[in-house]
Design a protein around this motif. Structure first.
Motif, mmCIF file in Angstrom:
data_model
loop_
_atom_site.group_PDB
_atom_site.id
_atom_site.type_symbol
_atom_site.label_atom_id
_atom_site.label_comp_id
_atom_site.label_asym_id
_atom_site.label_seq_id
_atom_site.Cartn_x
_atom_site.Cartn_y
_atom_site.Cartn_z
ATOM 1 N N ASP A 44 0.851 -1.362 -0.032
ATOM 2 C CA ASP A 44 0.003 -0.167 -0.021
ATOM 3 C C ASP A 44 0.961 1.192 0.001
ATOM 4 O OD1 ASP A 44 -2.705 1.315 0.621
ATOM 5 O OD2 ASP A 44 -1.608 2.172 2.134
ATOM 6 N N ALA A 46 0.829 5.713 -1.447
ATOM 7 C CA ALA A 46 -0.286 6.863 -1.893
ATOM 8 C C ALA A 46 0.710 7.847 -2.748
ATOM 9 C CB ALA A 46 -0.763 7.422 -0.461
ATOM 10 N N THR A 81 -2.146 1.981 -5.007
ATOM 11 C CA THR A 81 -1.824 3.268 -4.577
ATOM 12 C C THR A 81 -3.159 4.164 -3.855
ATOM 13 O OG1 THR A 81 -0.446 5.255 -4.715
ATOM 14 C CG2 THR A 81 -1.831 4.451 -6.678
ATOM 15 N N LYS A 82 -2.987 5.109 -3.301
ATOM 16 C CA LYS A 82 -3.937 5.838 -3.173
ATOM 17 C C LYS A 82 -3.946 7.356 -3.554
ATOM 18 C CE LYS A 82 -3.601 5.369 1.460
ATOM 19 N NZ LYS A 82 -2.495 4.402 1.331
ATOM 20 N N GLN A 114 -6.893 3.627 -5.275
ATOM 21 C CA GLN A 114 -8.033 3.941 -4.038
ATOM 22 C C GLN A 114 -8.157 5.380 -3.870
ATOM 23 O OE1 GLN A 114 -6.319 0.748 -0.764
ATOM 24 N NE2 GLN A 114 -4.760 1.909 -1.986
ATOM 25 N N HIS A 116 -8.444 8.267 -1.579
ATOM 26 C CA HIS A 116 -7.672 8.046 -0.264
ATOM 27 C C HIS A 116 -8.439 8.706 0.936
ATOM 28 C CE1 HIS A 116 -3.553 8.752 1.880
ATOM 29 N NE2 HIS A 116 -4.476 8.207 2.693
ATOM 30 N N TRP A 117 -9.466 9.326 0.865
ATOM 31 C CA TRP A 117 -10.199 9.667 1.937
ATOM 32 C C TRP A 117 -11.568 10.100 1.517
ATOM 33 C CZ3 TRP A 117 -5.905 12.780 1.684
ATOM 34 C CH2 TRP A 117 -6.194 14.097 1.470
ATOM 35 N N VAL A 148 -11.403 1.990 -1.885
ATOM 36 C CA VAL A 148 -11.409 3.133 -1.197
ATOM 37 C C VAL A 148 -11.001 3.104 0.304
ATOM 38 C CG1 VAL A 148 -13.627 3.930 -2.442
ATOM 39 C CG2 VAL A 148 -14.063 2.609 -0.568
ATOM 40 N N SER A 149 -11.199 4.493 0.849
ATOM 41 C CA SER A 149 -10.294 4.347 2.136
ATOM 42 C C SER A 149 -11.013 5.446 2.892
ATOM 43 C CB SER A 149 -8.826 4.732 2.020
ATOM 44 O OG SER A 149 -8.187 5.094 3.142
ATOM 45 N N GLN A 174 -10.195 0.465 3.141
ATOM 46 C CA GLN A 174 -9.255 0.445 4.272
ATOM 47 C C GLN A 174 -9.462 1.427 5.265
ATOM 48 O OE1 GLN A 174 -5.065 2.312 3.741
ATOM 49 N NE2 GLN A 174 -5.171 1.427 1.867
ATOM 50 N N TYR A 203 -5.471 -0.448 8.290
ATOM 51 C CA TYR A 203 -4.345 0.211 8.401
ATOM 52 C C TYR A 203 -3.991 0.685 9.871
ATOM 53 C CZ TYR A 203 -6.907 5.012 8.401
ATOM 54 O OH TYR A 203 -7.426 6.111 8.812
#
Ligand SMILES: NC(=O)c1ccc[n+]([C@@H]2O[C@H](COP(=O)([O-])OP(=O)(O)OC[C@H]3O[C@@H](n4cnc5c(N)ncnc54)[C@H](OP(=O)(O)O)[C@@H]3O)[C@@H](O)[C@H]2O)c1
Length: 318
Positions: A44, A46, A81-82, A114, A116-117, A148-149, A174, A203
């Motif tokens: 993982d 980002a 990656t995010k 992904q 990230h938020w 998604v995260s 995550q 995470y």
């Protein structure tokens, strides 16, 4: 696939100064190799890990290390990656350029992208458009999985159905998940992931390393954020860490392995941050055994009794 991966947050966020940088990079290269050789195959990263002058450092280092692997090894890895939904990344094409840059840094090896938020709390339309754009890149064959995260159960369900209407599966979510992570919505998130067949990635599964600290030890790291959190949580987690240590001794394993296997016992795939080859080897060994029901119950009880928990991520949606 092995049910433990690893994260590279700390690879991107450290400061890089001349000679030290080279020395650290060599250590991270050895860490990467040790992780791969010990069976960890989900990685993982980002585009925000290493911002400003660091220039996407985490993706860059990973890209360099991956490039040196033989083709068959490379193929067996999942590189996730995010992309960060910064306020200036807007519209359906808002991620196109950031994605291209990540792909360049990772030398073409991106398997999963992904979000990230969640921007649900302050600009819900933004994440919808960005997710649609990720869907377009997926349909163009740029990568094979979407994740998604930091989504809560309601938003997760909604985003899943939006992708499903286009025939696109949602591979993973995550969230912060550990014996000391905040417990709000955790069971609901687990249930939605199970129902919709979404992998749940844990995470900060070691609570930034607190769960690795022996009960007799009280060493606090130097970096400001970790220092504050360790000072608050080390005393509050002493009974829990005693429980981890007891199981570790009985199992001839490390506390870290016990903490990661607790995540696995709850259906999550931990992505611990690894900084040294020793840590990578230790974590690889966690894949080889599982906690018993009695051990899980004991840890659940101790975790519920912890006097303080990790701060929750303010960007986690409903
Ligand atoms: N989606 C998100 O918003 C989000 C947020 C945070 C993190 N993440 C992801 O999750 C990954 C992991 O989270 P994290 O790094 O925040 O926290 P973590 O995995 O809970 O803790 C990492 C720390 O644990 C210690 N550690 C690791 N393996 C060990 C071992 N075998 N023995 C002893 N200590 C060990 C190391 O401490 P020392 O440094 O002291 O050696 C390391 O820095 C990140 O790299 C990132 O990919 C995602």
């Amino acid at each position: 696939m092995t049910k433990i991966g690893f994260g590279t947050w700390s690879w991107g966020n450290r400061f890089v100064w001349g000679y030290e940088a080279d020395k650290n990079d060599q250590l991270l290269k050895q860490t990467f190799k040790a992780a791969i050789n010990n069976g960890l195959n989900l990685i993982d990263t980002a585009d925000s890990y290493g911002t400003g002058n660091l220039n996407g450092r985490s993706e860059q280092l990973l890209g360099n290390f991956i490039e040196e692997l033989p083709f068959s090894k490379k193929r067996s890895l999942t590189i996730a990656t995010k992309l960060a939904p910064y306020p200036w990344r807007i519209g359906r094409k808002g991620f196109y350029n950031p994605f291209k840059l990540s792909k360049k840094r990772l030398k073409g090896k991106i398997d999963r992208v992904q979000l990230h938020w969640s921007t649900y709390r302050y600009a819900p339309w933004q994440e919808t458009q960005l997710l649609d754009g990720i869907g377009d890149l997926y349909e163009n064959g740029e990568f094979s999985e979407i994740g998604v995260s930091n989504m809560g159960p309601k938003r997760l369900r909604w985003l899943h159905s939006r992708l499903k209407k286009r025939g696109i599966p949602l591979k993973s979510l995550q969230i912060q998940f550990s014996l000391l992570s905040p417990q709000q919505n955790r069971n609901q998130i687990k249930a939605v992931c199970k129902e919709l067949n979404i992998d749940l990635l844990a995470y900060s599964p070691l609570a930034l390393g607190i769960l690795a600290v022996k009960p007799s030890d009280s060493k606090v790291p130097n970096t400001l954020l970790r220092k504050i959190i360790f000072n608050r949580l080390l005393p509050a987690s002493i009974d829990l860490r005693k429980g981890l240590e007891r199981i570790a001794i009985e199992r001839k394993a490390s506390q870290v392995q016990v903490a990661l296997n607790w995540c696995r016992a709850h259906g999550a795939i931990p992505i611990p941050g690894i900084r040294t080859p020793f840590q990578a080897k230790d974590i690889g060994a966690a894949c080889k055994w599982q906690l018993s029901k009695k051990e899980i119950d004991l840890l659940d009880n101790l975790a519920n009794q912890a006097k303080r928990r990790m701060p929750s991520n303010p960007l986690l949606s409903k």
